[in-house]
Enzyme design. Structure first.
Site, mmCIF file in Angstrom:
data_model
loop_
_atom_site.group_PDB
_atom_site.id
_atom_site.type_symbol
_atom_site.label_atom_id
_atom_site.label_comp_id
_atom_site.label_asym_id
_atom_site.label_seq_id
_atom_site.Cartn_x
_atom_site.Cartn_y
_atom_site.Cartn_z
ATOM 1 N N ARG A 8 34.956 47.555 51.521
ATOM 2 C CA ARG A 8 35.351 47.251 52.665
ATOM 3 C C ARG A 8 35.325 48.377 53.971
ATOM 4 O O ARG A 8 35.546 48.761 55.211
ATOM 5 C CB ARG A 8 37.077 47.731 52.384
ATOM 6 N N TYR A 17 45.561 44.461 32.237
ATOM 7 C CA TYR A 17 45.484 43.117 33.846
ATOM 8 C C TYR A 17 46.405 41.943 32.557
ATOM 9 O O TYR A 17 47.175 41.922 33.231
ATOM 10 C CB TYR A 17 44.968 43.518 34.417
ATOM 11 N N ASP A 39 34.608 40.755 40.110
ATOM 12 C CA ASP A 39 35.406 41.423 39.439
ATOM 13 C C ASP A 39 35.978 40.871 38.186
ATOM 14 O O ASP A 39 35.103 40.202 37.703
ATOM 15 C CB ASP A 39 37.391 40.932 40.434
ATOM 16 N N ARG A 46 31.021 50.351 43.875
ATOM 17 C CA ARG A 46 32.439 49.536 44.518
ATOM 18 C C ARG A 46 30.835 49.837 46.467
ATOM 19 O O ARG A 46 32.044 48.994 47.057
ATOM 20 C CB ARG A 46 33.261 50.096 44.466
ATOM 21 N N ARG A 54 33.818 39.305 53.862
ATOM 22 C CA ARG A 54 35.231 38.990 54.015
ATOM 23 C C ARG A 54 36.390 37.819 54.528
ATOM 24 O O ARG A 54 36.716 37.087 53.810
ATOM 25 C CB ARG A 54 35.802 40.235 53.397
HETATM 26 O O1 CP3 Z 1 31.019 47.809 42.261
HETATM 27 C C1 CP3 Z 1 30.972 46.329 42.739
HETATM 28 O O2 CP3 Z 1 31.052 46.857 44.400
HETATM 29 C C2 CP3 Z 1 30.609 45.431 42.669
HETATM 30 C C3 CP3 Z 1 32.093 44.908 42.387
HETATM 31 C C4 CP3 Z 1 33.388 45.279 41.642
HETATM 32 C C5 CP3 Z 1 34.940 45.114 42.301
HETATM 33 N N1 CP3 Z 1 35.151 44.831 41.309
HETATM 34 C C6 CP3 Z 1 34.803 43.963 43.441
HETATM 35 C C7 CP3 Z 1 36.188 44.583 43.822
HETATM 36 C C8 CP3 Z 1 33.598 45.897 40.143
HETATM 37 C C9 CP3 Z 1 31.848 46.031 39.591
HETATM 38 C C10 CP3 Z 1 35.090 45.615 40.067
HETATM 39 C C11 CP3 Z 1 35.850 46.163 38.735
HETATM 40 C C12 CP3 Z 1 36.932 46.411 39.108
HETATM 41 N N2 CP3 Z 1 37.900 45.250 39.713
HETATM 42 C C13 CP3 Z 1 37.902 47.336 38.031
HETATM 43 C C14 CP3 Z 1 37.011 48.121 37.087
HETATM 44 C C15 CP3 Z 1 36.006 49.648 37.794
HETATM 45 C C16 CP3 Z 1 37.818 49.841 38.843
HETATM 46 O O3 CP3 Z 1 37.594 50.086 39.846
HETATM 47 O O4 CP3 Z 1 38.344 51.145 37.894
HETATM 48 C C17 CP3 Z 1 39.019 47.058 38.178
HETATM 49 C C18 CP3 Z 1 39.792 47.562 36.865
HETATM 50 C C19 CP3 Z 1 39.329 45.559 39.154
HETATM 51 C C20 CP3 Z 1 40.651 45.471 38.699
HETATM 52 C C21 CP3 Z 1 40.972 44.646 40.920
HETATM 53 N N3 CP3 Z 1 39.707 44.426 41.493
HETATM 54 C C22 CP3 Z 1 41.929 45.761 41.283
HETATM 55 C C23 CP3 Z 1 42.782 46.586 40.479
HETATM 56 C C24 CP3 Z 1 41.629 45.566 43.097
HETATM 57 C C25 CP3 Z 1 42.915 46.318 43.201
HETATM 58 C C26 CP3 Z 1 41.693 47.683 44.211
HETATM 59 C C27 CP3 Z 1 41.262 47.468 45.232
HETATM 60 O O5 CP3 Z 1 40.115 47.950 45.912
HETATM 61 O O6 CP3 Z 1 41.701 46.617 46.471
HETATM 62 C C28 CP3 Z 1 40.385 44.789 43.161
HETATM 63 C C29 CP3 Z 1 39.994 44.994 43.791
HETATM 64 C C30 CP3 Z 1 38.524 44.583 44.571
HETATM 65 N N4 CP3 Z 1 37.835 44.609 43.420
HETATM 66 C C31 CP3 Z 1 38.225 44.671 45.387
HETATM 67 C C32 CP3 Z 1 36.562 44.667 45.519
HETATM 68 C C33 CP3 Z 1 35.526 44.905 46.811
HETATM 69 C C34 CP3 Z 1 38.921 44.553 46.840
HETATM 70 C C35 CP3 Z 1 38.802 43.653 47.463
HETATM 71 C C36 CP3 Z 1 39.242 43.114 49.109
HETATM 72 O O7 CP3 Z 1 37.978 43.226 49.293
HETATM 73 O O8 CP3 Z 1 40.177 43.406 49.740
#
Ligand code: CP3
Length: 350
Positions: free
Chosen positions: A37, A159, A83, A33, A46
């Site tokens: 943010r 999910y 994602d 990640r 964003r």
């Molecule tokens: O690692 C990176 O920088 C690459 C981008 C990436 C994102 N999500 C961006 C993201 C990767 C590899 C993921 C994987 C992902 N997404 C997983 C597996 C890894 C983990 O975290 O367990 C899962 C379960 C998801 C599903 C997901 N996406 C959730 C549960 C959420 C909400 C939680 C949160 O942190 O907000 C997201 C949103 C998400 N995915 C964001 C980002 C940068 C936040 C969105 C925003 O900018 O508001």
């Protein structure tokens, strides 16, 4: 050193040398990640994109946020900004993000709903993500590796079935007990789509792919073999059938003592380690099998203080004498101070 991933030279990015089994004096480092943010420049892009998903599907802006942490910190690898849930969306399932809460999908919990999502209706959406990869590849310098990814079938299915994140993966577990054939059919769809998607990512220029199985730790040994190891193995085989040299990192988060079975059963080239794994076990039993990646606690990074350097030392001390990629044990938290990331890099690189 020779490995299934092919030969490396001193020109090869450090990240790929570590994946090929080399022990490096200074380990390569990137953070899960890392585009997110906690970076003001991310928040700006964003806001311009309007929503998280709009950002994922905008190749110009997604490429920009992929590159931001590389420019700011000089990490050894960039990870595609996207994602794991774009795959169910490509299969035709409705997906949106509830602001401040997380992902929402229209749950798939019976055969009728599964037949609706068994479509190629939205497959074109993934084309824009492939376009992001082409753009990043074109502007990334040769010393920085580029990582693609997908979610593992089990985690994606949790999910798809629940329609949201759940604390205990209860809805998915209930379904595989109540109707294993239906659950298997959902897993099959995800496996097939993930193979196609990862192969397209590799063809577009990523150097390695990571398979995120964030909820692997929710399963006991038997269910873990059936719903995590077996489907992941099918993805590894499906990718290697097209790209025999593909480098694949598995991340069965929370699998702990089942990780050696996972490594042998799936055939991945490297494995991610969660923060609370027993490091002695990981060094003695897992690292001799494959290079490891991890495992600083994201809470330690957020907290800072002298504990940060101590914990970086502890991770390096445990894994630095074998093939190793420095990372967190899970994604960086959105309220992590940038100065702490800078201190982490200094501590890792000296
Ligand atoms: O690692 C990176 O920088 C690459 C981008 C990436 C994102 N999500 C961006 C993201 C990767 C590899 C993921 C994987 C992902 N997404 C997983 C597996 C890894 C983990 O975290 O367990 C899962 C379960 C998801 C599903 C997901 N996406 C959730 C549960 C959420 C909400 C939680 C949160 O942190 O907000 C997201 C949103 C998400 N995915 C964001 C980002 C940068 C936040 C969105 C925003 O900018 O508001």
């Amino acid at each position: 050193m020779d490995s299934p991933a092919g030969k490396t030279t001193s020109e090869t990015p450090a990240f790929l040398r570590a994946l090929a089994g080399e022990t490096l004096k200074v380990p390569p480092v990137w953070l899960m990640r890392q585009a997110g943010r906690y970076l003001p420049e991310y928040r700006e892009v964003r806001a311009k994109a309007g929503s998280f998903l709009a950002l994922c599907y905008n190749p110009e802006l997604a490429a920009e946020v992929t590159l931001q942490p590389i420019r700011r910190f000089g990490f050894d690898a960039a990870i595609l900004f996207s994602d794991i849930l774009v795959v169910p969306q490509a299969l035709g399932q409705k997906l949106w993000f509830a602001e401040g809460e997380g992902p929402r999908l229209e749950p798939v919990a019976d055969a009728a709903r599964l037949s609706e999502i068994d479509s190629e209706a939205n497959a074109g959406k993934l084309d824009s993500i492939i376009e992001t990869i082409l753009r990043v590849r074109a502007s990334l310098d040769r010393g920085t590796a580029f990582i693609g990814f997908c979610g593992a079938p089990w985690t994606v299915a949790t999910y798809m079935v629940a329609g949201r994140g759940t604390p205990d993966q209860g809805p998915a577990k209930t379904l595989f007990h109540a109707d294993p054939a239906l659950f298997e059919a959902i897993i099959d769809r995800i496996v097939a789509a993930s193979i196609t998607y990862l192969n397209a990512q590799i063809a577009a220029g990523v150097d390695a792919v990571q398979i995120f199985d964030s909820w692997a730790g929710a399963l006991g040994p038997e269910d873990f073999r059936r719903w995590c190891i077996a489907p992941t193995r099918r993805i590894v085989e499906g990718v290697r059938a097209v790209h025999p040299q593909a480098r694949i990192i598995g991340f069965p988060r929370g699998a702990g003592r089942l990780i050696p079975d996972y490594v042998k059963g799936t055939g991945v080239d490297a494995v991610g380690l969660e923060s609370d794994i027993d490091r002695e076990f990981a060094r003695e039993v897992i690292q001799p099998l494959v290079p490891v990646q991890g495992n600083l606690d994201p809470l330690t990074l957020r907290a800072g203080g002298p504990e940060l350097e101590e914990q970086v030392e502890a991770v390096m001390g445990a894994f630095g004498s074998g093939p190793f990629v420095f990372n967190l044990g899970h994604g960086i938290l959105p309220d992590t101070p940038i100065a702490h990331v800078e201190r982490l890099l200094k501590a890792v690189r000296g």
